[in-house]
Design an enzyme around this catalytic site. Sequence first.
Site, short mmCIF file in Angstrom:
data_model
loop_
_atom_site.label_atom_id
_atom_site.label_comp_id
_atom_site.label_asym_id
_atom_site.label_seq_id
_atom_site.Cartn_x
_atom_site.Cartn_y
_atom_site.Cartn_z
N GLY A 44 37.06 1.21 31.94
CA GLY A 44 36.87 0.85 30.54
C GLY A 44 36.94 -0.65 30.39
O GLY A 44 36.35 -1.40 31.16
N LYS A 73 45.20 0.59 20.64
CA LYS A 73 46.00 1.54 19.85
C LYS A 73 46.95 2.39 20.68
O LYS A 73 46.61 2.83 21.77
CB LYS A 73 45.05 2.48 19.11
CG LYS A 73 44.31 1.80 18.00
CD LYS A 73 43.46 2.79 17.27
CE LYS A 73 42.83 2.16 16.05
NZ LYS A 73 41.87 3.07 15.45
N ARG A 131 27.74 1.49 38.74
CA ARG A 131 27.84 2.96 38.75
C ARG A 131 26.84 3.59 39.72
O ARG A 131 27.09 4.66 40.28
CB ARG A 131 27.61 3.52 37.36
CG ARG A 131 28.79 3.23 36.47
CD ARG A 131 28.70 3.94 35.17
NE ARG A 131 30.00 3.87 34.52
CZ ARG A 131 30.29 4.44 33.38
NH1 ARG A 131 29.38 5.14 32.74
NH2 ARG A 131 31.49 4.33 32.88
N GLY A 145 37.65 7.12 30.14
CA GLY A 145 38.25 8.32 29.56
C GLY A 145 38.84 9.24 30.62
O GLY A 145 39.93 9.79 30.44
P1 AMP Z 1 41.44 0.07 24.53
O1 AMP Z 1 40.03 0.60 24.50
O2 AMP Z 1 42.41 0.89 23.78
O3 AMP Z 1 41.88 -0.26 25.94
O4 AMP Z 1 41.40 -1.28 23.73
C1 AMP Z 1 40.71 -2.39 24.16
C2 AMP Z 1 40.50 -3.31 23.01
O5 AMP Z 1 41.75 -3.68 22.47
C3 AMP Z 1 39.82 -4.60 23.39
O6 AMP Z 1 38.55 -4.61 22.79
C4 AMP Z 1 40.70 -5.68 22.80
O7 AMP Z 1 39.99 -6.66 22.09
C5 AMP Z 1 41.59 -4.92 21.85
N1 AMP Z 1 42.91 -5.57 21.66
C6 AMP Z 1 43.81 -5.83 22.60
N2 AMP Z 1 44.88 -6.42 22.07
C7 AMP Z 1 44.65 -6.56 20.76
C8 AMP Z 1 45.38 -7.11 19.67
N3 AMP Z 1 46.59 -7.66 19.85
N4 AMP Z 1 44.85 -7.04 18.45
C9 AMP Z 1 43.63 -6.48 18.27
N5 AMP Z 1 42.89 -5.96 19.24
C10 AMP Z 1 43.39 -6.00 20.49
#
Ligand code: AMP
Length: 395
Positions: free
Chosen positions: A352, A199, A37, A375
Amino acid sequence: MPIKYIDDLDIKGKKLLIRVDFNVPLDELRNITDDSRIRAVLPTINYALDEDAKVILASHMGRPGGKVNKELTMGPVARRLQRLLKKDIVLAGDCIGNEVEEIVEGMDSNYVVLLENLRFHAGEEKNDTEFANRLSRLADIYINDAFAVSHRTHASLVAVTQFFDVCGAGFLMKRELNYFDRAMKNPARPLVAIIGGAKVSSKLGALKNVITRVDKMIIGGGMAFTFLKALGYDIGKSLLEEDLIDTAHRVLDLAKELGVKFYLPVDCVVADKFDPKAETKIATFQEIPKDWMALDIGPATTKLFSEALQDAKTIIWNGPMGAFEMDAFSRGTFAMVDHVASSYALTIIGGGDTDVAVDRAGGLSSMSYVSTGGGAFIYLLEGKALPGIEALRDK
Ligand code: AMP
């Protein structure tokens, strides 16, 4: 109205307040573990110094909650910056107030002033006018080169601009916005979006907007299972957002209506628990055992997704394909990194977790652009205007 960039402005000999994002990760001894950064804004700082401008840098670090917290001082950043710039850095004891006003009063361009953590003042996160006013007293011109926080309506990004006649953005901002526009506004087609991560809820706005622009949409990660559930499959104990099943349906319908090819996992790595030492096996999406959870895409899915990327001219990617932090569930994400990295397409990675995954798989240098914003990148994917940019536009 287009925004102005630092090289559109006459900054010769002027005092510049440059908002940067030096919110770098630190280890327990407060050593910087990744200085990308800081490196990302060196072109802007060096340009300003070459123009004989006097550079005053402002950043936040962590979440001190509006109070002084010695653990979150900009000290480590000052030391690293001094090494990278090969120039003296004066670390001010605060970001506003008489002492710092005196420091900048007679300053010259032989050194750079780094202000102490903006978030030591509650006014920063409240977009407080008086705090912004005090900040603005330090300089003649305001430059925003903090893409990664520009989705926040904070004083050093938004309120501060009303006190400057001349405002602009830095070169990092220029690169971020240019690459994003090349991918999403006027892309070479086919345009493929890969969306993963935990999610659906955190990326719903992005899904709804992105689907109206892409030719193909690939869904991986935990969020895929809410879609598979919506299609009527039993997903065992995999991540599910029950309240978003209807929404997942609507996204699928929209894809059909718009003629967007929609790719979901056809197999996955399932585990008996969320643990690096869990028992694992490969299961098709119809056969996820009742008490198990899917934590990565499987080999057939990797093949399917890689074929979907074959003719891509532009790829935009946010979110890992599985719980890649654990070795047992990292193969899907890492294989996707290889496929995206070896593609001839313009490849843009949204920050991220995605850039961490790409870095671990050794693919960083093969991507066309890796965004510094998590974000803020999602905000753009949602089709929203960044408050920090709009404030510059209003000038
Ligand atoms: P995000 O911040 O929404 O991009 O989510 C990233 C996180 O999602 C990472 O820490 C991953 O470990 C988690 N992740 C990805 N796929 C899965 C899954 N199938 N089950 C649980 N966690 C997951």
